[in-house]
Scaffold this motif. Structure first.
Motif, PDB file in Angstrom:
ATOM      1  N   CYS A  56       6.409   6.800   9.583  1.00 44.50           N
ATOM      2  CA  CYS A  56       5.799   5.807   8.690  1.00 44.50           C
ATOM      3  C   CYS A  56       4.727   5.039   9.454  1.00 44.50           C
ATOM      4  CB  CYS A  56       6.884   4.864   8.159  1.00 44.50           C
ATOM      5  SG  CYS A  56       6.230   3.462   7.244  1.00 44.50           S
ATOM      6  N   ALA A  57       3.546   4.921   8.841  1.00 44.42           N
ATOM      7  CA  ALA A  57       2.408   4.231   9.483  1.00 44.42           C
ATOM      8  C   ALA A  57       2.360   2.758   9.127  1.00 44.42           C
ATOM      9  CB  ALA A  57       1.103   4.906   9.094  1.00 44.42           C
ATOM     10  N   GLY A  58       3.466   2.205   8.613  1.00 48.34           N
ATOM     11  CA  GLY A  58       3.531   0.770   8.340  1.00 48.34           C
ATOM     12  C   GLY A  58       3.012   0.414   6.964  1.00 48.34           C
ATOM     13  N   LEU A  59       2.744  -0.867   6.798  1.00 47.09           N
ATOM     14  CA  LEU A  59       2.242  -1.313   5.497  1.00 47.09           C
ATOM     15  C   LEU A  59       0.960  -0.570   5.166  1.00 47.09           C
ATOM     16  CD1 LEU A  59       2.744  -5.202   5.563  1.00 47.09           C
ATOM     17  CD2 LEU A  59       4.279  -3.443   4.691  1.00 47.09           C
ATOM     18  N   ASP A  60       0.759  -0.331   3.887  1.00 44.98           N
ATOM     19  CA  ASP A  60      -0.459   0.342   3.435  1.00 44.98           C
ATOM     20  C   ASP A  60      -1.642  -0.582   3.705  1.00 44.98           C
ATOM     21  OD1 ASP A  60      -2.575   1.407   2.027  1.00 44.98           O
ATOM     22  OD2 ASP A  60      -1.290   2.211   0.448  1.00 44.98           O
ATOM     23  N   LEU A  61      -2.474  -0.183   4.664  1.00 41.94           N
ATOM     24  CA  LEU A  61      -3.583  -1.045   5.084  1.00 41.94           C
ATOM     25  C   LEU A  61      -4.569  -1.324   3.950  1.00 41.94           C
ATOM     26  CD1 LEU A  61      -4.106   0.583   8.584  1.00 41.94           C
ATOM     27  CD2 LEU A  61      -3.553  -1.818   8.208  1.00 41.94           C
ATOM     28  N   THR A  62      -4.659  -0.394   3.000  1.00 40.71           N
ATOM     29  CA  THR A  62      -5.612  -0.612   1.903  1.00 40.71           C
ATOM     30  C   THR A  62      -5.131  -1.737   0.970  1.00 40.71           C
ATOM     31  OG1 THR A  62      -4.595   1.059   0.493  1.00 40.71           O
ATOM     32  CG2 THR A  62      -6.359   1.809   1.941  1.00 40.71           C
ATOM     33  N   GLU A  63      -3.854  -2.098   1.088  1.00 36.86           N
ATOM     34  CA  GLU A  63      -3.317  -3.185   0.259  1.00 36.86           C
ATOM     35  C   GLU A  63      -3.514  -4.543   0.918  1.00 36.86           C
ATOM     36  OE1 GLU A  63      -0.879  -2.748  -2.627  1.00 36.86           O
ATOM     37  OE2 GLU A  63      -1.725  -0.739  -2.765  1.00 36.86           O
ATOM     38  N   ILE A  64      -3.846  -4.529   2.226  1.00 36.85           N
ATOM     39  CA  ILE A  64      -4.007  -5.825   2.889  1.00 36.85           C
ATOM     40  C   ILE A  64      -5.466  -6.091   3.301  1.00 36.85           C
ATOM     41  CG2 ILE A  64      -1.608  -6.011   3.658  1.00 36.85           C
ATOM     42  CD1 ILE A  64      -2.288  -5.047   6.324  1.00 36.85           C
ATOM     43  N   TYR A  65      -6.319  -5.080   3.086  1.00 34.98           N
ATOM     44  CA  TYR A  65      -7.752  -5.295   3.319  1.00 34.98           C
ATOM     45  C   TYR A  65      -8.378  -5.708   1.996  1.00 34.98           C
ATOM     46  CZ  TYR A  65     -12.669  -4.367   4.124  1.00 34.98           C
ATOM     47  OH  TYR A  65     -14.029  -4.495   4.200  1.00 34.98           O
ATOM     48  N   LYS A  66      -9.097  -6.841   2.003  1.00 33.87           N
ATOM     49  CA  LYS A  66      -9.655  -7.440   0.781  1.00 33.87           C
ATOM     50  C   LYS A  66      -8.603  -7.452  -0.332  1.00 33.87           C
ATOM     51  CE  LYS A  66     -14.518  -6.438   1.577  1.00 33.87           C
ATOM     52  NZ  LYS A  66     -15.693  -5.668   1.182  1.00 33.87           N
ATOM     53  N   PRO A  67      -7.489  -8.095  -0.075  1.00 37.30           N
ATOM     54  CA  PRO A  67      -6.353  -7.950  -1.006  1.00 37.30           C
ATOM     55  C   PRO A  67      -6.470  -8.778  -2.282  1.00 37.30           C
ATOM     56  CG  PRO A  67      -5.807  -9.493   0.736  1.00 37.30           C
ATOM     57  CD  PRO A  67      -7.184  -8.988   1.051  1.00 37.30           C
ATOM     58  N   ASP A  68      -5.824  -8.265  -3.318  1.00 37.26           N
ATOM     59  CA  ASP A  68      -5.541  -9.054  -4.504  1.00 37.26           C
ATOM     60  C   ASP A  68      -4.387  -9.984  -4.092  1.00 37.26           C
ATOM     61  OD1 ASP A  68      -5.290  -8.913  -7.800  1.00 37.26           O
ATOM     62  OD2 ASP A  68      -3.405  -9.317  -6.779  1.00 37.26           O
ATOM     63  N   GLN A  69      -4.552 -11.290  -4.313  1.00 31.75           N
ATOM     64  CA  GLN A  69      -3.601 -12.258  -3.741  1.00 31.75           C
ATOM     65  C   GLN A  69      -2.178 -12.105  -4.305  1.00 31.75           C
ATOM     66  OE1 GLN A  69      -4.308 -14.211  -1.016  1.00 31.75           O
ATOM     67  NE2 GLN A  69      -6.145 -12.958  -1.037  1.00 31.75           N
ATOM     68  N   GLU A  70      -2.061 -11.828  -5.589  1.00 34.53           N
ATOM     69  CA  GLU A  70      -0.712 -11.674  -6.158  1.00 34.53           C
ATOM     70  C   GLU A  70      -0.028 -10.436  -5.607  1.00 34.53           C
ATOM     71  OE1 GLU A  70       1.110 -13.935  -7.753  1.00 34.53           O
ATOM     72  OE2 GLU A  70      -0.659 -15.141  -7.346  1.00 34.53           O
ATOM     73  N   LYS A  71      -0.823  -9.359  -5.466  1.00 34.26           N
ATOM     74  CA  LYS A  71      -0.259  -8.107  -4.924  1.00 34.26           C
ATOM     75  C   LYS A  71       0.155  -8.291  -3.475  1.00 34.26           C
ATOM     76  CE  LYS A  71      -2.507  -4.361  -7.441  1.00 34.26           C
ATOM     77  NZ  LYS A  71      -3.606  -3.415  -7.293  1.00 34.26           N
ATOM     78  N   LEU A  72      -0.630  -9.096  -2.746  1.00 37.88           N
ATOM     79  CA  LEU A  72      -0.321  -9.342  -1.334  1.00 37.88           C
ATOM     80  C   LEU A  72       1.033 -10.045  -1.212  1.00 37.88           C
ATOM     81  CD1 LEU A  72      -1.552  -9.075   1.521  1.00 37.88           C
ATOM     82  CD2 LEU A  72      -2.501 -11.364   1.235  1.00 37.88           C
ATOM     83  N   LYS A  73       1.236 -11.030  -2.084  1.00 35.81           N
ATOM     84  CA  LYS A  73       2.523 -11.751  -2.067  1.00 35.81           C
ATOM     85  C   LYS A  73       3.663 -10.797  -2.424  1.00 35.81           C
ATOM     86  CE  LYS A  73       0.673 -16.227  -3.372  1.00 35.81           C
ATOM     87  NZ  LYS A  73       0.453 -17.094  -4.514  1.00 35.81           N
ATOM     88  N   SER A  74       3.422  -9.954  -3.433  1.00 36.24           N
ATOM     89  CA  SER A  74       4.474  -9.005  -3.841  1.00 36.24           C
ATOM     90  C   SER A  74       4.811  -8.045  -2.711  1.00 36.24           C
ATOM     91  CB  SER A  74       4.038  -8.165  -5.039  1.00 36.24           C
ATOM     92  OG  SER A  74       3.680  -8.988  -6.081  1.00 36.24           O
TER      93      SER A  74
END
Ligand SMILES: CCCCCCCCCCCC/C=C/CC(=O)SCCNC(=O)CCNC(=O)[C@H](O)C(C)(C)COP(=O)(O)OP(=O)(O)OC[C@H]1O[C@@H](n2cnc3c(N)ncnc32)[C@H](O)[C@@H]1OP(=O)(O)O
Length: 278
Positions: free
Chosen positions: A82-100
């Motif tokens: 596993c390469a960890g958290l999906d980096l595309t979800e934390i780069y320029k993130p949607d704030q609600e999705k980031l919290k989720s």
């Protein structure tokens, strides 16, 4: 290897149905031993997005309900656990999705680290950052040669939170934890064995699973209740500390990710991953 594993209701891992097997997390239970092989299945690198985290959390919850005898966490990828958290979800993130995302990661860690049955990670490849956290949350780790494992967050410009540090302190000496975290070090398989970040090396994926089965079999004479109470005694403090500070922990993560210098680094980091192929 997989042929002896059955996906059906069994006596030792009661009433476990294949309903919880999703595309993202495959579950196969050995009819004889009641041990579940849970396979991460989100190509290409098993990047952890909300759906993957929630899927794994649900599987562990179901195994808990069905009195599973042991868990082997594996991956469908050829060379990546596993390469960890999906980096595309934390780069320029949607704030609600980031919290989720972080909330789902917290929930999964609470379930996996606190599981009332023996848990193992069959590391058939790299286990980086969040992938390393998954491995550290298990009771035992077996890895194939020429892979890498570690927490590189400080390299990425952020610092690991208390529960992640606790997971590492549970496995390594204080000195090794300091060196690993402050340097954001990624270890090759043989180096990881030297410091105790993994417990054994296996030649290939099948052998990682076999060695994990052997480890779990050592608990066959241990009473389940005594096992779970002892584990709770050993790990409960770290879990309670997170459960009593979930909001603060979430805010720390959100602030870290939104830090402009972290975002700038992530942009370059993602580009460097993509340009490897060129
Ligand atoms: C900034 C982060 C976090 C903040 C946390 C703050 C608070 C506290 C700390 C908490 C610690 C726990 C949390 C951790 C957060 C994370 O997990 S962030 C993820 C960090 N992961 C990595 O740095 C791993 C990056 N990937 C690699 O090093 C390599 O891909 C690999 C060694 C895993 C595999 O190498 P290889 O086999 O050569 O494949 P690649 O060609 O590199 O990759 C194939 C493909 O996948 C894409 N990719 C790789 N990793 C990720 C990822 N994590 N997320 C999304 N996508 C990823 C890669 O770009 C390639 O894409 P293309 O095929 O080119 O499109």
């Amino acid at each position: 290897m997989i042929s002896f594993l059955m996906r059906r209701t069994i006596p030792r891992c009661r009433a476990y149905s294949s309903q919880t097997t999703s595309e993202l997390t495959k579950v196969e239970v050995n009819e004889k031993t009641g041990v579940a092989v849970v396979t991460l299945n989100r190509p290409p690198v098993n990047g952890l997005n909300v759906a993957a985290l929630r899927s794994l959390e649900k599987v562990i919850g179901d195994l808990e309900t069905n009195k599973c005898k042991g868990l082997i966490l594996s991956s469908s990828s050829k060379n990546i656990f596993c390469a960890g958290l999906d980096l595309t979800e934390i780069y320029k993130p949607d704030q609600e999705k980031l919290k989720s995302l972080w909330t789902a990661f917290q929930d999964l860690w609470i379930k996996l680290y606190g599981a009332s049955f023996p848990t193992t990670a069959a590391l058939n490849g790299h286990a980086i950052a969040g992938g390393c956290v998954l491995a550290l949350s298990c009771d035992y780790r077996v890895m194939v040669p020429n892979s890498s494992i570690g927490l590189n967050e400080t390299e990425l410009g952020i610092s690991p939170t208390a529960w992640i540090i606790a997971s590492m302190q549970n496995v390594l000496s204080k000195r090794s934890v300091e060196l690993a975290l402050l340097q954001g070090r990624i270890y090759k398989t043989n180096q990881a064995l030297e410091i105790g970040l993994i417990d054994e090396i296996a030649n290939d994926k099948d052998e990682t699973i076999k060695k994990c089965e052997e480890f779990i079999a050592k608990y066959s004479r241990v009473q389940s209740l005594a096992f779970s109470l002892t584990k709770r005694e050993l790990r409960g403090k770290a879990i309670s500390e997170l459960t009593s500070n979930r909001q603060g922990d979430l805010q720390f993560f959100v602030d870290s990710i939104n830090n402009p210098s972290v975002q700038k680094f992530l942009e370059k980091y993602l580009q460097s991953l993509k340009s490897k192929k060129n």
